[in-house]
Design a protein around this motif. Structure first.
Motif, PDB file in Angstrom:
ATOM      1  N   TYR A   7      -9.095  -0.825  11.771  1.00  0.00           N
ATOM      2  CA  TYR A   7      -7.685  -0.659  12.086  1.00  0.00           C
ATOM      3  C   TYR A   7      -7.474   0.655  12.826  1.00  0.00           C
ATOM      4  O   TYR A   7      -8.153   1.645  12.568  1.00  0.00           O
ATOM      5  CB  TYR A   7      -6.836  -0.646  10.811  1.00  0.00           C
TER       6      TYR A   7
ATOM      7  N   ARG B 107     -10.013  10.706  12.456  1.00  0.00           N
ATOM      8  CA  ARG B 107      -9.038  11.115  13.470  1.00  0.00           C
ATOM      9  C   ARG B 107      -9.777  11.315  14.776  1.00  0.00           C
ATOM     10  O   ARG B 107     -10.576  12.250  14.899  1.00  0.00           O
ATOM     11  CB  ARG B 107      -8.332  12.394  13.038  1.00  0.00           C
TER      12      ARG B 107
ATOM     13  N   LEU C  87      -8.864  -5.634   0.460  1.00  0.00           N
ATOM     14  CA  LEU C  87      -9.575  -4.664   1.275  1.00  0.00           C
ATOM     15  C   LEU C  87      -9.641  -3.301   0.616  1.00  0.00           C
ATOM     16  O   LEU C  87      -8.657  -2.838   0.042  1.00  0.00           O
ATOM     17  CB  LEU C  87      -8.885  -4.500   2.638  1.00  0.00           C
TER      18      LEU C  87
ATOM     19  N   PHE D  15      -0.454  -5.683   9.189  1.00  0.00           N
ATOM     20  CA  PHE D  15       0.370  -4.669   8.550  1.00  0.00           C
ATOM     21  C   PHE D  15       1.741  -4.527   9.197  1.00  0.00           C
ATOM     22  O   PHE D  15       1.910  -4.714  10.407  1.00  0.00           O
ATOM     23  CB  PHE D  15      -0.345  -3.312   8.596  1.00  0.00           C
ATOM     24  N   GLY D  16       2.697  -4.174   8.360  1.00  0.00           N
ATOM     25  CA  GLY D  16       4.010  -3.816   8.849  1.00  0.00           C
ATOM     26  C   GLY D  16       4.001  -2.391   9.378  1.00  0.00           C
ATOM     27  O   GLY D  16       2.992  -1.685   9.262  1.00  0.00           O
TER      28      GLY D  16
ATOM     29  N   TYR E  80       0.835  -1.177   0.000  1.00  0.00           N
ATOM     30  CA  TYR E  80       0.000   0.000   0.000  1.00  0.00           C
ATOM     31  C   TYR E  80       0.885   1.248   0.000  1.00  0.00           C
ATOM     32  O   TYR E  80       2.030   1.232   0.446  1.00  0.00           O
ATOM     33  CB  TYR E  80      -0.888   0.046   1.255  1.00  0.00           C
TER      34      TYR E  80
ATOM     35  N   PRO F 294      -1.002   0.369  10.316  1.00  0.00           N
ATOM     36  CA  PRO F 294      -2.319   0.105  10.927  1.00  0.00           C
ATOM     37  C   PRO F 294      -2.301  -1.179  11.748  1.00  0.00           C
ATOM     38  O   PRO F 294      -1.649  -2.157  11.381  1.00  0.00           O
ATOM     39  CB  PRO F 294      -3.243  -0.049   9.714  1.00  0.00           C
TER      40      PRO F 294
ATOM     41  N   GLN G 186      -5.624  -9.226   7.389  1.00  0.00           N
ATOM     42  CA  GLN G 186      -4.368  -8.677   6.920  1.00  0.00           C
ATOM     43  C   GLN G 186      -3.660  -8.031   8.108  1.00  0.00           C
ATOM     44  O   GLN G 186      -4.257  -7.246   8.839  1.00  0.00           O
ATOM     45  CB  GLN G 186      -4.591  -7.615   5.837  1.00  0.00           C
TER      46      GLN G 186
ATOM     47  N   LYS H 261      -4.065  10.794   4.616  1.00  0.00           N
ATOM     48  CA  LYS H 261      -4.940  10.123   3.658  1.00  0.00           C
ATOM     49  C   LYS H 261      -5.067   8.652   4.012  1.00  0.00           C
ATOM     50  O   LYS H 261      -4.370   8.132   4.878  1.00  0.00           O
ATOM     51  CB  LYS H 261      -4.389  10.276   2.236  1.00  0.00           C
ATOM     52  N   SER H 262      -5.953   7.992   3.287  1.00  0.00           N
ATOM     53  CA  SER H 262      -6.170   6.575   3.523  1.00  0.00           C
ATOM     54  C   SER H 262      -5.126   5.737   2.785  1.00  0.00           C
ATOM     55  O   SER H 262      -4.262   6.257   2.098  1.00  0.00           O
ATOM     56  CB  SER H 262      -7.582   6.205   3.063  1.00  0.00           C
ATOM     57  N   LEU H 263      -5.226   4.444   2.962  1.00  0.00           N
ATOM     58  CA  LEU H 263      -4.298   3.523   2.311  1.00  0.00           C
ATOM     59  C   LEU H 263      -4.783   3.201   0.901  1.00  0.00           C
ATOM     60  O   LEU H 263      -5.964   2.896   0.698  1.00  0.00           O
ATOM     61  CB  LEU H 263      -4.192   2.219   3.100  1.00  0.00           C
TER      62      LEU H 263
ATOM     63  N   PHE I 245      -9.436   3.379  10.729  1.00  0.00           N
ATOM     64  CA  PHE I 245      -9.882   3.069   9.376  1.00  0.00           C
ATOM     65  C   PHE I 245     -10.807   1.864   9.401  1.00  0.00           C
ATOM     66  O   PHE I 245     -10.497   0.842  10.027  1.00  0.00           O
ATOM     67  CB  PHE I 245      -8.696   2.729   8.464  1.00  0.00           C
TER      68      PHE I 245
ATOM     69  N   PHE J  34     -10.388   0.552   1.860  1.00  0.00           N
ATOM     70  CA  PHE J  34     -10.408   1.289   3.110  1.00  0.00           C
ATOM     71  C   PHE J  34     -11.292   2.529   3.024  1.00  0.00           C
ATOM     72  O   PHE J  34     -11.409   3.170   1.971  1.00  0.00           O
ATOM     73  CB  PHE J  34      -8.988   1.711   3.496  1.00  0.00           C
ATOM     74  N   GLY J  35     -11.875   2.870   4.156  1.00  0.00           N
ATOM     75  CA  GLY J  35     -12.546   4.147   4.283  1.00  0.00           C
ATOM     76  C   GLY J  35     -11.512   5.255   4.404  1.00  0.00           C
ATOM     77  O   GLY J  35     -10.307   4.996   4.482  1.00  0.00           O
ATOM     78  N   GLY J  36     -11.984   6.495   4.423  1.00  0.00           N
ATOM     79  CA  GLY J  36     -11.076   7.634   4.421  1.00  0.00           C
ATOM     80  C   GLY J  36     -10.392   7.913   5.743  1.00  0.00           C
ATOM     81  O   GLY J  36      -9.472   8.726   5.815  1.00  0.00           O
TER      82      GLY J  36
ATOM     83  N   LEU K 106      -4.162   0.629  -2.200  1.00  0.00           N
ATOM     84  CA  LEU K 106      -3.535  -0.617  -2.601  1.00  0.00           C
ATOM     85  C   LEU K 106      -2.765  -0.425  -3.894  1.00  0.00           C
ATOM     86  O   LEU K 106      -3.297   0.110  -4.873  1.00  0.00           O
ATOM     87  CB  LEU K 106      -4.593  -1.711  -2.765  1.00  0.00           C
TER      88      LEU K 106
ATOM     89  N   ILE L 295       3.490   0.838   2.974  1.00  0.00           N
ATOM     90  CA  ILE L 295       3.148  -0.138   4.011  1.00  0.00           C
ATOM     91  C   ILE L 295       2.813  -1.462   3.349  1.00  0.00           C
ATOM     92  O   ILE L 295       2.083  -1.499   2.354  1.00  0.00           O
ATOM     93  CB  ILE L 295       1.924   0.308   4.843  1.00  0.00           C
TER      94      ILE L 295
END
Lengths: 114, 113
Positions: B36, B108, B101, A105-106, A36, B44, A103, A42-44, B89, B103-105, A46, A93
């Motif tokens: 997450y 915070r 997957l 994550f690292g 990712y 995450p 999943q 921001k979000s992740l 998330f 992910f949502g935005g 892929l 990531i």
């Protein structure tokens, strides 16, 4: 259990050089690993999915010749950013999964290209 | 493909209060919904997940509810503590194997002492 490591945690490289990031599942064998990219606040997103011993599947818009992924074993996947440019600077990531859905994550790798 | 919307984007609560984060998804075939927690500069961390054959799941102060008909799921954190402050998330599975997957935005969450 389900620990994923990444190395390095931070890397600074000059524009035009290549950088390799390693992702390891430490206490389990991962059938699938994911890469990712995350921009600040921001979000992740892929980038690609890789299975051990086979070619990675890249998401639309991700250049496979620029982001080389190798999944040599059930515990190791590598991402090589080739001919890096400043716009490649980001937080990368990886995650690993068993044959189930989870999943793990690292800790991520912060890449800065100068 | 799957699309996941998450609200609110920021949430500030007083220590001890509850926090609720909501997500909606678009693909009715999705059947796995993890949450997450991401702290600054870290990857995450999976905190709880739910599968489509379950409506609610609880783990100490954290609970997740799923409404498959309405295609939405929520994270509930009770008795919030300052160490709960992070970005959260939600995600929904998709793909032939169901192991990818979207992910949502992100939300915070700030817990004020």
């Amino acid at each position: 259990g389900a620990v994923v490591s990444q190395h390095p945690s931070r890397v600074i490289c000059k524009s035009g050089t290549s950088v390799k990031i390693e992702c390891r599942s430490l206490d389990f064998q991962a059938t699938t690993m994911f890469w990712y990219r995350q921009f600040p606040k921001k979000s992740l997103m892929l980038m690609a999915t890789s299975n051990e011993g086979s070619k990675a599947t890249y998401e639309q818009g991700v250049e496979k010749d620029k982001f080389l992924i190798n999944h040599a074993s059930l515990t190791l996947s590598t991402l090589t950013v080739t001919s890096a440019h400043p716009e490649d600077s980001s937080f990368y990531i990886c995650s690993a999964s068993l044959q189930t859905y989870e999943q793990y994550f690292g800790p991520g790798t912060r890449l800065t290209v100068t | 493909g799957e699309n996941v919307e998450q609200h609110p984007s920021t949430l500030s609560v007083q220590e001890g209060d509850s926090a609720v984060i909501k997500c909606t998804y678009s693909d009715s075939a999705s059947n796995y919904f993890p949450w997450y927690k991401q702290e600054l500069g870290k990857g995450p961390q999976l905190i709880i997940d739910i599968r489509s054959n379950v409506g609610e799941k609880k783990d100490q102060r954290i609970a997740v509810t799923l409404n498959k008909t309405a295609k939405h799921f929520s994270l509930h954190i009770t008795e919030t503590q300052p160490e709960d402050s992070a970005v959260y998330f939600c995600a929904a599975s998709y793909g032939n194997a169901g192991n990818m997957l979207t992910f949502g935005g992100g939300t915070r969450l700030m817990v004020k002492p």
